[in-house]
Write an enzyme that holds these catalytic residues in place. Sequence first.
Site, mmCIF file in Angstrom:
data_model
loop_
_atom_site.group_PDB
_atom_site.id
_atom_site.type_symbol
_atom_site.label_atom_id
_atom_site.label_comp_id
_atom_site.label_asym_id
_atom_site.label_seq_id
_atom_site.Cartn_x
_atom_site.Cartn_y
_atom_site.Cartn_z
ATOM 1 N N GLY A 1 57.717 65.475 0.445
ATOM 2 C CA GLY A 1 56.686 65.736 1.441
ATOM 3 C C GLY A 1 56.849 64.798 2.615
ATOM 4 O O GLY A 1 57.373 63.689 2.485
ATOM 5 N N GLU B 1 63.485 56.452 -6.444
ATOM 6 C CA GLU B 1 63.909 57.246 -5.289
ATOM 7 C C GLU B 1 64.444 56.335 -4.187
ATOM 8 O O GLU B 1 63.802 55.347 -3.823
ATOM 9 C CB GLU B 1 62.672 58.030 -4.801
ATOM 10 N N LYS C 1 63.784 67.977 0.862
ATOM 11 C CA LYS C 1 62.863 68.141 1.988
ATOM 12 C C LYS C 1 63.571 69.054 2.977
ATOM 13 O O LYS C 1 64.573 68.645 3.578
ATOM 14 C CB LYS C 1 62.579 66.789 2.655
ATOM 15 N N LYS D 1 53.546 58.671 -7.778
ATOM 16 C CA LYS D 1 54.708 57.984 -7.182
ATOM 17 C C LYS D 1 54.197 56.779 -6.413
ATOM 18 O O LYS D 1 53.357 56.919 -5.523
ATOM 19 C CB LYS D 1 55.453 58.958 -6.265
ATOM 20 N N ASP E 1 59.348 54.926 -5.146
ATOM 21 C CA ASP E 1 60.143 55.272 -3.964
ATOM 22 C C ASP E 1 60.263 54.031 -3.079
ATOM 23 O O ASP E 1 59.262 53.499 -2.609
ATOM 24 C CB ASP E 1 59.454 56.410 -3.190
ATOM 25 N N SER F 1 51.983 60.724 -3.657
ATOM 26 C CA SER F 1 52.684 59.517 -3.236
ATOM 27 C C SER F 1 51.636 58.486 -2.830
ATOM 28 O O SER F 1 50.799 58.755 -1.970
ATOM 29 C CB SER F 1 53.597 59.876 -2.050
ATOM 30 N N LYS G 1 54.948 53.763 -3.848
ATOM 31 C CA LYS G 1 55.865 53.243 -2.840
ATOM 32 C C LYS G 1 56.107 51.776 -3.176
ATOM 33 O O LYS G 1 55.159 51.039 -3.473
ATOM 34 C CB LYS G 1 55.226 53.378 -1.454
ATOM 35 N N ASP H 1 66.826 60.710 -1.573
ATOM 36 C CA ASP H 1 66.014 61.388 -0.554
ATOM 37 C C ASP H 1 66.782 61.277 0.768
ATOM 38 O O ASP H 1 67.571 62.172 1.113
ATOM 39 C CB ASP H 1 64.622 60.715 -0.500
#
Length: 366
Positions: free
Chosen positions: A289, A212, A261, A159, A187, A133, A161, A237
């Site tokens: 994570g 996400e 998660k 990934k 995400d 990430s 952000k 998520d």
Amino acid sequence: MKITGIELRRIAMPLVAPFRTSFGTETARDVLLVRVVTPEAEGWGECVAMSAPLYSSEYADGAAEAMRRFLIPALPAHADAQATGRALAPFKGHRMAKAALETAVLDAQLRARGESLASFLGATGDRVPCGVSVGIMNSIPELLDAVEGYLSEGYIRIKLKIEPGWDLEPVRAVRERFGPELLLQVDANAAYTLADAPRLAKLDAFDLLLIEQPLANDDMVQHAALARRISTPICLDESIESAEHAAAAITLGACSIINVKPGRIGGYLEARRIHDLARAHGVALWCGGMLETGIGRAANVALAALPGFTLPGDTSASRRYFATDITPPFELRDGHLDVPTGPGIGVDPVQDILDEVTTSTEWITR
Ligand code: NPQ
Ligand code: MG
């Protein structure tokens, strides 16, 4: 299994670099660890709550208070993980606190009988493919350097952000620089609303694996509406806090992929329920994570080895976040992490390192 006592330990772990998401910038990880002591074995659990309620409503001090005031006193004198889950069920919410406690009990139980968490959960692989990430950066060149570094370390999925103002341009730049073969996803940590659908639809051009949590955690119906307006698959998520939420999201068409998660959903037993449900419905899973230390990471790697986890997870190597982990570090080999094979979570904290980062301990006898 008789529970003799429980230690709540707070540790402060500096991050190797600031990690910026749509909800803020973190420079250190403040972690609450749980150690359950029984006559046969000890067990560890890591609470993934942040120090402030920015990702969800939970926060580390609140989790510690919920444990000492309600959850720990509710445990029966003799308990395994199943009994722990049942004893904690009457208390609403506080899933991260419950997960840490249940995981510590489960770890002790499995160590006592010499079985690995991976075997207990039904893992089928002995290593898991790893993604990373990548936080929001100050500039595109800085982002490209970071992604290049991670790819050279072997990560097999990136990934990014994103947030309004840091979305189309960084995604376009990474796609152009690293090409169509790169496994790429984004995400938003709930930073958009359905009114942003036209902008989010522009991400369709970049062939992302998924987007996400674009919308708020409680915008389940809006996620279903968004899914009809964009072609990038939606992964949830923050919205999924239980197997019931997962069932609702699948029925609504709010997502076609779930980021699991264990902390967010109340533990590994609930994670296995979501695994079985999603698999039966053809919904893909991957393991998320929360900047875990080696304690939480070990358990996540075991979960990620279940057959329904068909996408690379955010189960990065220890050094992605920490210069020194409290366990022997998890290291990437050919883009994968080995699933621990020892009893329970299969790893132990290194006592000297643990003591060095400890900011407080509290012993609760039973
Ligand atoms: C996510 N994690 O998938 C989270 C969110 C997140 C790896 O992207 C401190 C503690 C900072 C927990 C930042 C990743 C955090 C954190 C982000 C969790 O949404
Ligand atoms: Mg997320």
